[in-house]
Design a protein around this motif. Sequence first.
Motif, PDB file in Angstrom:
ATOM      1  N   ASP A 312       0.834  -1.210   0.000  1.00 35.57           N
ATOM      2  CA  ASP A 312       0.000   0.000   0.000  1.00 35.57           C
ATOM      3  C   ASP A 312       0.861   1.249   0.000  1.00 35.57           C
ATOM      4  O   ASP A 312       0.536   2.259  -0.660  1.00 35.57           O
ATOM      5  CB  ASP A 312      -0.926   0.000   1.221  1.00 35.57           C
ATOM      6  N   GLU A 313       1.975   1.169   0.758  1.00 31.36           N
ATOM      7  CA  GLU A 313       2.872   2.331   0.820  1.00 31.36           C
ATOM      8  C   GLU A 313       3.520   2.590  -0.543  1.00 31.36           C
ATOM      9  O   GLU A 313       3.627   3.746  -0.992  1.00 31.36           O
ATOM     10  CB  GLU A 313       3.941   2.075   1.878  1.00 31.36           C
ATOM     11  N   LYS A 314       3.918   1.492  -1.223  1.00 34.41           N
ATOM     12  CA  LYS A 314       4.514   1.643  -2.561  1.00 34.41           C
ATOM     13  C   LYS A 314       3.494   2.206  -3.538  1.00 34.41           C
ATOM     14  O   LYS A 314       3.807   3.077  -4.354  1.00 34.41           O
ATOM     15  CB  LYS A 314       5.027   0.296  -3.053  1.00 34.41           C
ATOM     16  N   ASN A 315       2.296   1.674  -3.477  1.00 32.34           N
ATOM     17  CA  ASN A 315       1.241   2.178  -4.364  1.00 32.34           C
ATOM     18  C   ASN A 315       0.949   3.642  -4.099  1.00 32.34           C
ATOM     19  O   ASN A 315       0.688   4.425  -5.032  1.00 32.34           O
ATOM     20  CB  ASN A 315      -0.042   1.361  -4.187  1.00 32.34           C
ATOM     21  N   GLN A 316       0.975   4.004  -2.816  1.00 27.89           N
ATOM     22  CA  GLN A 316       0.743   5.400  -2.454  1.00 27.89           C
ATOM     23  C   GLN A 316       1.851   6.297  -3.010  1.00 27.89           C
ATOM     24  O   GLN A 316       1.588   7.401  -3.512  1.00 27.89           O
ATOM     25  CB  GLN A 316       0.674   5.525  -0.930  1.00 27.89           C
ATOM     26  N   SER A 319       1.362   6.623  -6.715  1.00 25.65           N
ATOM     27  CA  SER A 319       0.227   7.522  -6.990  1.00 25.65           C
ATOM     28  C   SER A 319       0.629   8.972  -6.775  1.00 25.65           C
ATOM     29  O   SER A 319       0.267   9.864  -7.559  1.00 25.65           O
ATOM     30  CB  SER A 319      -0.959   7.155  -6.075  1.00 25.65           C
ATOM     31  N   SER A 320       1.407   9.200  -5.695  1.00 29.11           N
ATOM     32  CA  SER A 320       1.869  10.566  -5.402  1.00 29.11           C
ATOM     33  C   SER A 320       2.811  11.065  -6.507  1.00 29.11           C
ATOM     34  O   SER A 320       2.735  12.230  -6.945  1.00 29.11           O
ATOM     35  CB  SER A 320       2.583  10.600  -4.040  1.00 29.11           C
TER      36      SER A 320
END
Length: 333
Positions: A312-316, A319-320
Amino acid sequence: MKSIKLQLFFVVLAFLTMIVVSILYVRAIVNQHMAINSEEIMGSANATIQSLLSEAEITLANVAFSIDNLLHEDTSFENIEKFFVSVSRWHDTDKREYFAFNGLYGFINDRYIDGSGWVPPADYNPRMRPWYIGAAVTNDIYYTDPYTDADSGNTVISVSKKLGVTDPASVIAIDFDITAVSEYIENLHIASGGYGMLINNRMEIVSHENHEMTGQSVAVATSPYHSFADVLMNDDPKEITSLRVTDYNGKHSIVFISRLFNGWHIAIITPLSSYYDQLRTMAIVISLLGTVLTAVLCIILLKLNSEKAKADEKNQMKSSFLAKMSHEIRTHQ
């Protein structure tokens, strides 16, 4: 974070429930197994004791019938005495593992006869002996309390019966050696540490692993078995009753009680510690297994949650980054 805590809570709760249900199920199986074992042991012991006591009663009834006929035919006292001797000799040659009689004796027409050749002391009064008193007032077979035979040193019971109508009453008796029977009863057990007990129809202990208990009444308030005196009086002869007691040695025990055909009872006493040994072992195994499985599943859930958090952190971050690039492109245009 709350989600993973909730998941772990339900996992632990599910395994605890599984452990409790499994232990209760195993306990029911152990109880059923013990009940079946007690029924089988009681049935076998009942048949053995019934066979022995029936043989004693049949033997005495046959001898009584023969003596009644001799008296009816006005047979001389000397010939009746010879009959006593012949019966006693026959018993001496018919010793069996559990079935042993020690001669025929009696009080007939105000005279004492002993087929074994025992000569009573001058102050011996047959009318004051338990075997005579008990049989004289009943028309049935009478069993005395167990006592130690002066000659053999073995534990015996006098089995007596009143003859036809005479005044004073004529009574014959035989001594039934119960040493082997007592050992058989005492060795009955359902689990380790247990033993058997034989109780007569007057609620007196006939056989017990602690020989000092022999002859004591279970009905007296000081008896460790006073709690099941009511059961002995009111039980169903077809049912095996079980209840908990504190034994003479202070151990908390469970007792299985079964009534014999003649009103006597067999009781098998098992310490609760031995009774639940299997349950305790299974409970420990199930608890350890449940704990290990719970720990493994919790570790897996924590690892999956950690991997998900990283993903989730990588995806976030992606996305950022894409949002930032998109903003810069629009700005430069």
